[in-house]
Write a protein that holds these residues in place. Structure first.
Motif, PDB file in Angstrom:
ATOM      1  N   ALA A  46      52.636  40.689  46.734  1.00 40.31           N
ATOM      2  CA  ALA A  46      52.953  42.113  46.776  1.00 40.31           C
ATOM      3  C   ALA A  46      53.135  42.643  45.363  1.00 40.31           C
ATOM      4  N   ILE A  47      52.494  43.774  45.089  1.00 40.17           N
ATOM      5  CA  ILE A  47      52.569  44.375  43.754  1.00 40.17           C
ATOM      6  C   ILE A  47      53.147  45.779  43.846  1.00 40.17           C
ATOM      7  N   ASP A  48      54.176  46.004  43.046  1.00 42.03           N
ATOM      8  CA  ASP A  48      54.672  47.348  42.805  1.00 42.03           C
ATOM      9  C   ASP A  48      54.073  47.761  41.460  1.00 42.03           C
ATOM     10  N   PRO A  49      53.015  48.597  41.484  1.00 39.53           N
ATOM     11  CA  PRO A  49      52.311  48.904  40.236  1.00 39.53           C
ATOM     12  C   PRO A  49      53.053  49.906  39.367  1.00 39.53           C
ATOM     13  N   GLY A  50      52.832  49.789  38.078  1.00 35.16           N
ATOM     14  CA  GLY A  50      53.384  50.726  37.107  1.00 35.16           C
ATOM     15  C   GLY A  50      52.327  51.088  36.086  1.00 35.16           C
ATOM     16  N   LEU A  92      46.818  40.186  49.636  1.00 33.06           N
ATOM     17  CA  LEU A  92      47.251  41.046  48.539  1.00 33.06           C
ATOM     18  C   LEU A  92      47.603  42.411  49.108  1.00 33.06           C
ATOM     19  N   VAL A  93      48.823  42.860  48.822  1.00 37.63           N
ATOM     20  CA  VAL A  93      49.266  44.172  49.264  1.00 37.63           C
ATOM     21  C   VAL A  93      49.865  44.889  48.058  1.00 37.63           C
ATOM     22  N   THR A 148      46.025  50.195  39.645  1.00 32.51           N
ATOM     23  CA  THR A 148      45.886  49.716  41.027  1.00 32.51           C
ATOM     24  C   THR A 148      44.430  49.342  41.297  1.00 32.51           C
ATOM     25  N   GLY A 149      43.522  50.177  40.854  1.00 34.19           N
ATOM     26  CA  GLY A 149      42.096  49.868  41.001  1.00 34.19           C
ATOM     27  C   GLY A 149      41.697  48.618  40.231  1.00 34.19           C
ATOM     28  N   ARG A 150      42.247  48.447  39.042  1.00 32.48           N
ATOM     29  CA  ARG A 150      41.962  47.236  38.254  1.00 32.48           C
ATOM     30  C   ARG A 150      42.477  45.983  38.955  1.00 32.48           C
ATOM     31  N   PHE A 151      43.663  46.080  39.590  1.00 28.19           N
ATOM     32  CA  PHE A 151      44.204  44.926  40.316  1.00 28.19           C
ATOM     33  C   PHE A 151      43.272  44.529  41.463  1.00 28.19           C
ATOM     34  N   ILE A 152      42.786  45.522  42.188  1.00 25.85           N
ATOM     35  CA  ILE A 152      41.872  45.243  43.309  1.00 25.85           C
ATOM     36  C   ILE A 152      40.587  44.628  42.783  1.00 25.85           C
ATOM     37  N   ASN A 197      38.411  36.193  45.935  1.00 22.32           N
ATOM     38  CA  ASN A 197      39.303  36.261  47.088  1.00 22.32           C
ATOM     39  C   ASN A 197      38.639  37.049  48.211  1.00 22.32           C
ATOM     40  N   SER A 198      38.764  36.530  49.431  1.00 21.86           N
ATOM     41  CA  SER A 198      38.020  37.112  50.541  1.00 21.86           C
ATOM     42  C   SER A 198      38.806  38.141  51.350  1.00 21.86           C
ATOM     43  N   PHE A 199      40.122  38.109  51.306  1.00 20.62           N
ATOM     44  CA  PHE A 199      40.888  39.075  52.078  1.00 20.62           C
ATOM     45  C   PHE A 199      40.933  40.413  51.366  1.00 20.62           C
ATOM     46  N   ASN A 200      40.680  41.479  52.112  1.00 20.35           N
ATOM     47  CA  ASN A 200      40.736  42.803  51.527  1.00 20.35           C
ATOM     48  C   ASN A 200      42.175  43.164  51.192  1.00 20.35           C
ATOM     49  N   PRO A 201      42.413  43.687  50.004  1.00 22.96           N
ATOM     50  CA  PRO A 201      43.760  44.151  49.670  1.00 22.96           C
ATOM     51  C   PRO A 201      44.155  45.306  50.589  1.00 22.96           C
ATOM     52  N   VAL A 202      45.443  45.439  50.817  1.00 26.46           N
ATOM     53  CA  VAL A 202      45.973  46.521  51.644  1.00 26.46           C
ATOM     54  C   VAL A 202      46.867  47.386  50.761  1.00 26.46           C
ATOM     55  N   LEU A 203      46.693  48.695  50.858  1.00 22.65           N
ATOM     56  CA  LEU A 203      47.527  49.647  50.136  1.00 22.65           C
ATOM     57  C   LEU A 203      48.488  50.286  51.134  1.00 22.65           C
ATOM     58  N   ILE A 204      49.777  50.268  50.816  1.00 27.48           N
ATOM     59  CA  ILE A 204      50.788  50.824  51.717  1.00 27.48           C
ATOM     60  C   ILE A 204      51.655  51.811  50.932  1.00 27.48           C
ATOM     61  N   PRO A 205      51.750  53.055  51.411  1.00 27.29           N
ATOM     62  CA  PRO A 205      52.593  54.038  50.728  1.00 27.29           C
ATOM     63  C   PRO A 205      54.080  53.671  50.824  1.00 27.29           C
TER      64      PRO A 205
END
Length: 188
Positions: A12-16, A63-64, A85-89, A97-105
């Motif tokens: 889990a990433i809290d982006p800054g 990855l979330v 966030t786009g760079r992390f994805i 990595n095969s699992f799609n990242p999930v973005l959660i507000p």
């Protein structure tokens, strides 16, 4: 002969805008945590899959990332956070990595954990401490939440707490179709 059980593990990433928090959560404990410069997080995500392939892994990593939602005019820090966030994805995919990242507000995380999208970070942190039976004493670090309060350049950062809240929320909802559930909340 019994088959191996694959356990989900959440990154889990809290982006800054310059630094981001990353928590590796297996549903019972924080396996690792870091608050790093964004480029270091990208490097970690890019090499993550190759590090796993060198070990016999019985984990399925997801990855979330906390999704930035704009409700008004934003400053350059918010725009930088969205770019990272786009760079992390991108780094996650380039690492194979095969699992799609999930973005959660953030509002979805708050509503899911404490049933109020207007909850404060202090309320979320109190919920996590209560849920995991944490002492509020700094002298008695808890195995899950110990070390989540950090200081960078003399400023206290709650990013690791926010990353843990994201990981816990996502992990709690793994048994249902999380993207569908989140999309339903966003559509209302």
């Amino acid at each position: 002969m019994s088959s191996l059980q694959i356990k989900p593990v959440v990154l889990a990433i809290d982006p800054g805008s310059t630094h981001s928090a990353l928590i590796e959560w297996d549903g019972e404990r924080v396996r690792s945590k870091t608050l790093e410069a964004n480029q270091n997080i990208c490097n970690f995500l890019h090499s993550f899959n190759s590090r796993l392939s060198h070990h016999s892994s019985t984990s399925q990593h997801h990855l979330v990332i906390e999704q930035v939602k704009l409700y008004q005019t934003a400053d350059s820090n918010v725009h930088d956070t969205i770019l990272w966030t786009g760079r992390f994805i991108e780094s996650w995919y380039r690492g194979g990595n095969s699992f799609n990242p999930v973005l959660i507000p953030r509002a979805t995380i708050k509503a899911g954990l404490v049933h109020s999208a207007q909850a404060t970070d202090a309320q979320i942190n109190a919920y996590l401490k209560d849920r995991f039976g944490c002492s509020t004493s700094r002298k008695d670090p808890h195995p899950i939440t110990g070390g989540l309060s950090v200081t960078i350049d003399g400023k206290s950062k709650s990013d690791l707490w926010q990353a843990l809240a994201l990981a816990v929320y996502y992990f709690d909802n793994l048994n249902i179709s999380i993207p569908d559930k989140i999309q339903a909340k966003l559509d209302t």
